[in-house]
Scaffold this motif. Structure first.
Motif, PDB file in Angstrom:
ATOM      1  N   THR A  57      37.193  37.365  54.741  1.00  0.00           N
ATOM      2  CA  THR A  57      36.584  37.635  53.439  1.00  0.00           C
ATOM      3  C   THR A  57      37.633  37.992  52.394  1.00  0.00           C
ATOM      4  N   ARG A  58      38.647  38.735  52.791  1.00  0.00           N
ATOM      5  CA  ARG A  58      39.675  39.116  51.817  1.00  0.00           C
ATOM      6  C   ARG A  58      40.423  37.875  51.310  1.00  0.00           C
ATOM      7  N   ASN A  59      40.542  36.851  52.168  1.00  0.00           N
ATOM      8  CA  ASN A  59      41.170  35.600  51.726  1.00  0.00           C
ATOM      9  C   ASN A  59      40.295  34.901  50.686  1.00  0.00           C
ATOM     10  N   PHE A  60      38.989  34.934  50.926  1.00  0.00           N
ATOM     11  CA  PHE A  60      38.038  34.355  49.974  1.00  0.00           C
ATOM     12  C   PHE A  60      38.089  35.091  48.640  1.00  0.00           C
ATOM     13  N   GLU A  61      38.119  36.430  48.702  1.00  0.00           N
ATOM     14  CA  GLU A  61      38.172  37.227  47.470  1.00  0.00           C
ATOM     15  C   GLU A  61      39.444  36.927  46.690  1.00  0.00           C
ATOM     16  N   ALA A  62      40.568  36.797  47.399  1.00  0.00           N
ATOM     17  CA  ALA A  62      41.846  36.511  46.734  1.00  0.00           C
ATOM     18  C   ALA A  62      41.799  35.158  46.036  1.00  0.00           C
ATOM     19  N   ARG A  63      41.315  34.139  46.739  1.00  0.00           N
ATOM     20  CA  ARG A  63      41.237  32.789  46.137  1.00  0.00           C
ATOM     21  C   ARG A  63      40.298  32.782  44.942  1.00  0.00           C
ATOM     22  N   SER A  64      39.162  33.474  45.082  1.00  0.00           N
ATOM     23  CA  SER A  64      38.174  33.492  43.993  1.00  0.00           C
ATOM     24  C   SER A  64      38.732  34.165  42.746  1.00  0.00           C
ATOM     25  N   PHE A  65      39.485  35.246  42.939  1.00  0.00           N
ATOM     26  CA  PHE A  65      40.052  35.942  41.782  1.00  0.00           C
ATOM     27  C   PHE A  65      41.110  35.083  41.091  1.00  0.00           C
ATOM     28  N   ILE A  66      41.954  34.432  41.879  1.00  0.00           N
ATOM     29  CA  ILE A  66      42.988  33.568  41.296  1.00  0.00           C
ATOM     30  C   ILE A  66      42.359  32.459  40.467  1.00  0.00           C
ATOM     31  N   ARG A  67      41.282  31.868  40.999  1.00  0.00           N
ATOM     32  CA  ARG A  67      40.580  30.820  40.232  1.00  0.00           C
ATOM     33  C   ARG A  67      39.947  31.394  38.970  1.00  0.00           C
ATOM     34  N   LEU A  68      39.398  32.591  39.082  1.00  0.00           N
ATOM     35  CA  LEU A  68      38.761  33.242  37.938  1.00  0.00           C
ATOM     36  C   LEU A  68      39.758  33.482  36.815  1.00  0.00           C
ATOM     37  N   ILE A  69      40.944  33.971  37.155  1.00  0.00           N
ATOM     38  CA  ILE A  69      41.979  34.216  36.147  1.00  0.00           C
ATOM     39  C   ILE A  69      42.432  32.898  35.515  1.00  0.00           C
ATOM     40  N   ASP A  70      42.558  31.871  36.334  1.00  0.00           N
ATOM     41  CA  ASP A  70      42.983  30.561  35.831  1.00  0.00           C
ATOM     42  C   ASP A  70      41.962  29.997  34.847  1.00  0.00           C
ATOM     43  N   GLU A  71      40.667  30.119  35.188  1.00  0.00           N
ATOM     44  CA  GLU A  71      39.611  29.608  34.304  1.00  0.00           C
ATOM     45  C   GLU A  71      39.505  30.417  33.023  1.00  0.00           C
ATOM     46  N   THR A  72      39.695  31.734  33.121  1.00  0.00           N
ATOM     47  CA  THR A  72      39.566  32.604  31.952  1.00  0.00           C
ATOM     48  C   THR A  72      40.716  32.404  30.978  1.00  0.00           C
ATOM     49  N   SER A  73      41.914  32.213  31.501  1.00  0.00           N
ATOM     50  CA  SER A  73      43.090  32.099  30.631  1.00  0.00           C
ATOM     51  C   SER A  73      43.217  30.721  29.990  1.00  0.00           C
ATOM     52  N   LYS A  74      42.799  29.682  30.715  1.00  0.00           N
ATOM     53  CA  LYS A  74      42.895  28.294  30.227  1.00  0.00           C
ATOM     54  C   LYS A  74      44.332  28.006  29.775  1.00  0.00           C
TER      55      LYS A  74
END
Length: 450
Positions: A57-74
């Motif tokens: 689960t911690r791997n999933f959380e890490a990947r999800s956060f990285i994607r979230l930052i990437d989408e937010t920053s554009k």
């Protein structure tokens, strides 16, 4: 217009600095600080990069956060403040390696440790923004104490935490001096309506122990149907409830109208055994019985360090579930047909026992799904598991909220407490807390005295 002599104070905005432990607990944490700004030290991204591979689960959380930052920053630079989504949301940025001018955490606590660099990032923000309150948010108690020692505000991540765990919903209420006529009516008819019956106000399903002198009725209140039903103490799959709490648990587990059940209690109260016996009793109603638990090593090493293939690595963690299944099988000594049936259920994987990480991405249709040791899950993990439930699936969570093996979780912030508090009024949900240990007198001694 404000009256003369009175001042209107506008609360100043804060800057919350979040560390890796918060993101691994909730990858959407940056959206939970309302109008305040959120800063992420660059070391946090480096740590998340190490966590991004794997099925935990911690791997999933890490990947999800990285994607979230990437989408937010554009196309924007994340070293600058970037507005978060939402009309009342603040901004976020990544803080690079910056050394504070007045206090250097690495000089105080030692160099080379990521936590101390995170402290320096927060201290540098505090120096740069004297008009704002800078707060380090971490699930790591030791890091918070180090921050406070450096005159840096620090607090736990509060989202998902239960405020008063000692008053957590227990699922049952005992009522004395209850109407003798109603008790007799329940025993005669098994189920009665509650329109003209005065009961303590409940907004969800609930168990009651109704007493009047020597008369007693153990009942289940169905909030949707507004009925009281008698609770049986009969054995299921040769497992007989040893107290009324266990009978309540079995009632919830067998009730086809209840799709989500949680059972909380100390070691030896029978949580896992009752769930497994109830699943076997209803085996013809489900395509598969799936029993799982989160893998939490008691050492600091991941199971990847253990020798052997995936099964040999995880079998030690699943041993308590196999012990319960073996105990059930022992109740049929002399009944070769049933013993052979249980062996067949295992060999054909009608009963599947596997680590929780193995179910990621699956849709659970017509499954009796038991999650043992659920206190070692985060609220987000519990939500994810329930969201996997397909048609005709029943999900059962068992655990002890005071026996947590996962770092950064406690009795207030774990997923089981979160589920009990937030689902207690839902018509598809039932909960019972087991208090009396039934494993042995010696086990009870440990729970009561040590």
């Amino acid at each position: 217009m404000a009256k003369k002599g009175k001042t209107i104070t506008i609360p100043s905005k804060k800057i919350f600095v979040i560390d890796t432990s918060v993101i691994l607990y909730d990858h959407e944490a940056i959206h939970n600080f309302k109008e305040h700004d959120v800063a992420i030290p660059i070391q946090v991204l480096e740590e998340l990069d190490n966590f991004k591979s794997g099925n935990d689960t911690r791997n999933f959380e890490a990947r999800s956060f990285i994607r979230l930052i990437d989408e937010t920053s554009k196309h924007q630079l994340i070293s600058d403040w970037i507005a978060l989504k939402g009309s009342n949301s603040g901004k976020f940025k990544v803080v690079l390696n910056e050394n504070p001018l007045s206090i250097d955490a690495e000089e105080v606590y030692g160099r080379g440790k990521t936590d101390h660099k995170i402290l320096n990032a927060a201290l540098s923000l505090q120096e740069e923004n004297p008009d704002k309150r800078v707060v380090l948010v971490s699930k790591d108690i030791c890091l918070r104490l180090k921050a406070k020692a450096l005159n840096l505000n620090a607090e736990d991540y509060e989202t998902g935490k239960i405020k008063n765990v000692d008053e957590l919903y227990a699922g049952k209420t005992a009522i004395s001096n209850f109407s003798e006529t109603i008790i007799d009516n329940i025993k005669k008819n098994q189920t009665i309506g509650t329109v003209d019956i005065e009961l303590p106000t409940k907004n969800g399903n609930h168990f009651y122990i109704l007493k009047n002198k020597r008369k007693l009725a153990n009942v289940f209140y169905n909030h949707s149907q507004k009925t009281l039903s008698s609770v049986s103490s009969d054995a299921i799959f040769n497992i007989k409830p040893k107290n009324i709490e266990q009978a309540f648990a079995i009632n919830a587990l067998l009730n086809p109208d209840i799709k989500l059940v949680s059972i909380q209690g100390n070691a030896g109260t029978g949580k896992t055994l009752l769930a497994l016996a109830s699943a076997l009793e209803q085996r013809k109603n489900f395509r598969q019985i799936y029993v799982t638990r989160p893998i939490v090593s008691l050492s600091n090493k991941d199971i990847g360090f253990l020798p052997g293939d995936a099964k040999s690595k995880t079998d030690p963690f699943m041993a308590p579930i196999w012990d319960n299944l073996r105990f059930i099988k022992e109740q049929f000594i002399g009944d070769d047909k049933m013993s052979a049936k249980i062996d067949e259920l295992i060999s054909t994987e009608k009963i599947a026992i596997a680590p929780l990480a193995f179910i990621r991405g699956r849709t659970l249709t017509k499954i009796f799904f038991i999650v043992d040791e659920a206190q070692n899950l985060t609220p987000h993990e519990v939500k994810t598991i329930i969201s996997r439930a397909g048609e005709h699936t029943k999900v059962v969570f068992t655990g002890d909220i005071y026996q947590i093996d996962t770092p950064y979780l406690d009795s207030e912030s774990n997923g089981l407490s979160y589920l009990i508090e937030n689902a207690k009024n839902h018509p598809l949900y039932a909960h019972i807390t087991l208090h009396k240990g039934e494993r042995s007198e010696l086990a009870n001694l440990a729970n009561e005295l040590l």
